[in-house]
Design a protein around this motif. Structure first.
Motif, PDB file in Angstrom:
ATOM      1  N   ALA A 136      32.449  16.719  66.900  1.00 43.22           N
ATOM      2  CA  ALA A 136      31.007  16.738  67.151  1.00 43.22           C
ATOM      3  C   ALA A 136      30.251  15.980  66.056  1.00 43.22           C
ATOM      4  N   PHE A 137      30.598  16.221  64.804  1.00 42.26           N
ATOM      5  CA  PHE A 137      29.922  15.516  63.711  1.00 42.26           C
ATOM      6  C   PHE A 137      30.204  14.020  63.746  1.00 42.26           C
ATOM      7  N   LEU A 138      31.440  13.631  64.032  1.00 41.62           N
ATOM      8  CA  LEU A 138      31.769  12.214  64.088  1.00 41.62           C
ATOM      9  C   LEU A 138      31.011  11.515  65.215  1.00 41.62           C
ATOM     10  N   THR A 139      30.881  12.187  66.351  1.00 39.47           N
ATOM     11  CA  THR A 139      30.135  11.609  67.471  1.00 39.47           C
ATOM     12  C   THR A 139      28.648  11.541  67.165  1.00 39.47           C
ATOM     13  N   ASN A 140      28.109  12.566  66.537  1.00 41.57           N
ATOM     14  CA  ASN A 140      26.695  12.581  66.180  1.00 41.57           C
ATOM     15  C   ASN A 140      26.362  11.490  65.158  1.00 41.57           C
ATOM     16  N   ALA A 141      27.333  11.097  64.368  1.00 47.23           N
ATOM     17  CA  ALA A 141      27.101  10.053  63.369  1.00 47.23           C
ATOM     18  C   ALA A 141      26.784   8.706  64.007  1.00 47.23           C
ATOM     19  N   VAL A 142      27.367   8.445  65.164  1.00 50.01           N
ATOM     20  CA  VAL A 142      27.295   7.102  65.760  1.00 50.01           C
ATOM     21  C   VAL A 142      25.866   6.627  66.015  1.00 50.01           C
ATOM     22  N   PRO A 143      25.045   7.332  66.816  1.00 47.09           N
ATOM     23  CA  PRO A 143      23.714   6.782  67.110  1.00 47.09           C
ATOM     24  C   PRO A 143      22.817   6.682  65.878  1.00 47.09           C
ATOM     25  N   HIS A 144      22.952   7.644  64.971  1.00 41.27           N
ATOM     26  CA  HIS A 144      22.106   7.632  63.780  1.00 41.27           C
ATOM     27  C   HIS A 144      22.503   6.496  62.835  1.00 41.27           C
ATOM     28  N   PHE A 145      23.788   6.360  62.579  1.00 44.02           N
ATOM     29  CA  PHE A 145      24.269   5.315  61.677  1.00 44.02           C
ATOM     30  C   PHE A 145      23.974   3.931  62.256  1.00 44.02           C
ATOM     31  N   VAL A 146      24.261   3.743  63.537  1.00 50.75           N
ATOM     32  CA  VAL A 146      24.030   2.433  64.171  1.00 50.75           C
ATOM     33  C   VAL A 146      22.547   2.098  64.191  1.00 50.75           C
ATOM     34  N   SER A 147      21.704   3.057  64.534  1.00 48.73           N
ATOM     35  CA  SER A 147      20.255   2.801  64.516  1.00 48.73           C
ATOM     36  C   SER A 147      19.796   2.421  63.120  1.00 48.73           C
ATOM     37  N   GLY A 148      20.307   3.116  62.117  1.00 49.88           N
ATOM     38  CA  GLY A 148      19.940   2.808  60.742  1.00 49.88           C
ATOM     39  C   GLY A 148      20.368   1.413  60.337  1.00 49.88           C
ATOM     40  N   VAL A 149      21.600   1.040  60.658  1.00 53.24           N
ATOM     41  CA  VAL A 149      22.107  -0.289  60.308  1.00 53.24           C
ATOM     42  C   VAL A 149      21.312  -1.376  61.029  1.00 53.24           C
ATOM     43  N   MET A 150      20.887  -1.086  62.257  1.00 54.60           N
ATOM     44  CA  MET A 150      20.123  -2.068  63.029  1.00 54.60           C
ATOM     45  C   MET A 150      18.653  -2.115  62.612  1.00 54.60           C
ATOM     46  N   GLY A 151      18.256  -1.205  61.728  1.00 58.20           N
ATOM     47  CA  GLY A 151      16.866  -1.190  61.268  1.00 58.20           C
ATOM     48  C   GLY A 151      15.906  -0.588  62.267  1.00 58.20           C
ATOM     49  N   ARG A 152      16.409   0.264  63.148  1.00 61.61           N
ATOM     50  CA  ARG A 152      15.579   0.877  64.183  1.00 61.61           C
ATOM     51  C   ARG A 152      15.307   2.344  63.878  1.00 61.61           C
ATOM     52  N   THR A 153      14.161   2.804  64.333  1.00 62.44           N
ATOM     53  CA  THR A 153      13.863   4.232  64.231  1.00 62.44           C
ATOM     54  C   THR A 153      14.642   4.962  65.320  1.00 62.44           C
ATOM     55  N   PHE A 154      14.827   6.252  65.126  1.00 64.39           N
ATOM     56  CA  PHE A 154      15.546   7.066  66.115  1.00 64.39           C
ATOM     57  C   PHE A 154      15.212   8.528  65.838  1.00 64.39           C
ATOM     58  N   GLN A 155      15.388   9.365  66.856  1.00 63.43           N
ATOM     59  CA  GLN A 155      15.128  10.793  66.689  1.00 63.43           C
ATOM     60  C   GLN A 155      16.098  11.368  65.651  1.00 63.43           C
ATOM     61  N   SER A 156      15.602  12.313  64.873  1.00 63.60           N
ATOM     62  CA  SER A 156      16.465  12.998  63.912  1.00 63.60           C
ATOM     63  C   SER A 156      15.903  14.391  63.649  1.00 63.60           C
ATOM     64  N   PRO A 157      16.706  15.240  63.016  1.00 58.22           N
ATOM     65  CA  PRO A 157      16.199  16.579  62.716  1.00 58.22           C
ATOM     66  C   PRO A 157      15.125  16.595  61.634  1.00 58.22           C
ATOM     67  N   PHE A 158      14.863  15.448  61.014  1.00 52.92           N
ATOM     68  CA  PHE A 158      13.878  15.384  59.924  1.00 52.92           C
ATOM     69  C   PHE A 158      12.518  14.870  60.392  1.00 52.92           C
TER      70      PHE A 158
ATOM     71  N   THR B 255       9.027  14.783  62.986  1.00 52.46           N
ATOM     72  CA  THR B 255       8.075  15.745  63.509  1.00 52.46           C
ATOM     73  C   THR B 255       7.648  15.272  64.890  1.00 52.46           C
ATOM     74  N   PRO B 256       7.812  16.063  65.937  1.00 48.91           N
ATOM     75  CA  PRO B 256       8.501  17.340  65.993  1.00 48.91           C
ATOM     76  C   PRO B 256      10.012  17.163  65.787  1.00 48.91           C
ATOM     77  N   ARG B 257      10.599  18.181  65.230  1.00 41.33           N
ATOM     78  CA  ARG B 257      12.008  18.166  64.847  1.00 41.33           C
ATOM     79  C   ARG B 257      12.914  17.807  66.035  1.00 41.33           C
ATOM     80  N   GLY B 258      13.722  16.769  65.849  1.00 42.93           N
ATOM     81  CA  GLY B 258      14.668  16.355  66.882  1.00 42.93           C
ATOM     82  C   GLY B 258      14.059  15.559  68.008  1.00 42.93           C
TER      83      GLY B 258
END
Length: 109
Positions: free
Chosen positions: A14-36, A38-41
């Motif tokens: 689960a953690f490895l799969t959850n890493a994919v969209p967040h890491f890829v969005s970050g590397v691409m310089g794009r915003t994305f939903q996260s638990p941090f 507002t509103p959370r998630g």
């Protein structure tokens, strides 16, 4: 093999799969939903926050899969536990993020 190892592999997947969209969005310089956000998630976080969140998920996934028990790619039970964790969080993420990105009701076209 103890049952706790399989639970660890399930959460590791689960953690490895959850890493994919967040890491890829970050590397691409794009915003994305996260638990941090507002509103959370639901709100968007910066690419830097997503990169760091994705990397942390990779580290946690690694620790749960490689450092707990004796994970063996040739063991069907080990791979099933990891894959089930990946599938379950993947289905959740597809539905959750699909609400915000148009993936739950794609336009015909």
């Amino acid at each position: 093999m103890q049952w706790i190892d399989y639970v660890s592999y399930l959460f590791g997947g689960a953690f490895l799969t959850n890493a994919v969209p967040h890491f890829v969005s970050g590397v691409m310089g794009r915003t994305f939903q996260s638990p941090f956000a507002t509103p959370r998630g639901e709100g968007h976080s910066s690419s830097t926050v997503n990169l760091l969140w994705g990397f942390l998920n990779l580290v946690i996934g690694y620790l749960l899969v490689i450092r707990v028990g004796d994970f063996d790619l040739r063991s069907t039970a080990d791979v099933v536990a990891l894959g089930l964790g990946a599938l379950l969080i993947g289905l959740f993420m597809a539905r959750h993020f699909g609400r915000f990105n148009g993936g739950n009701s794609p336009a015909d076209g």
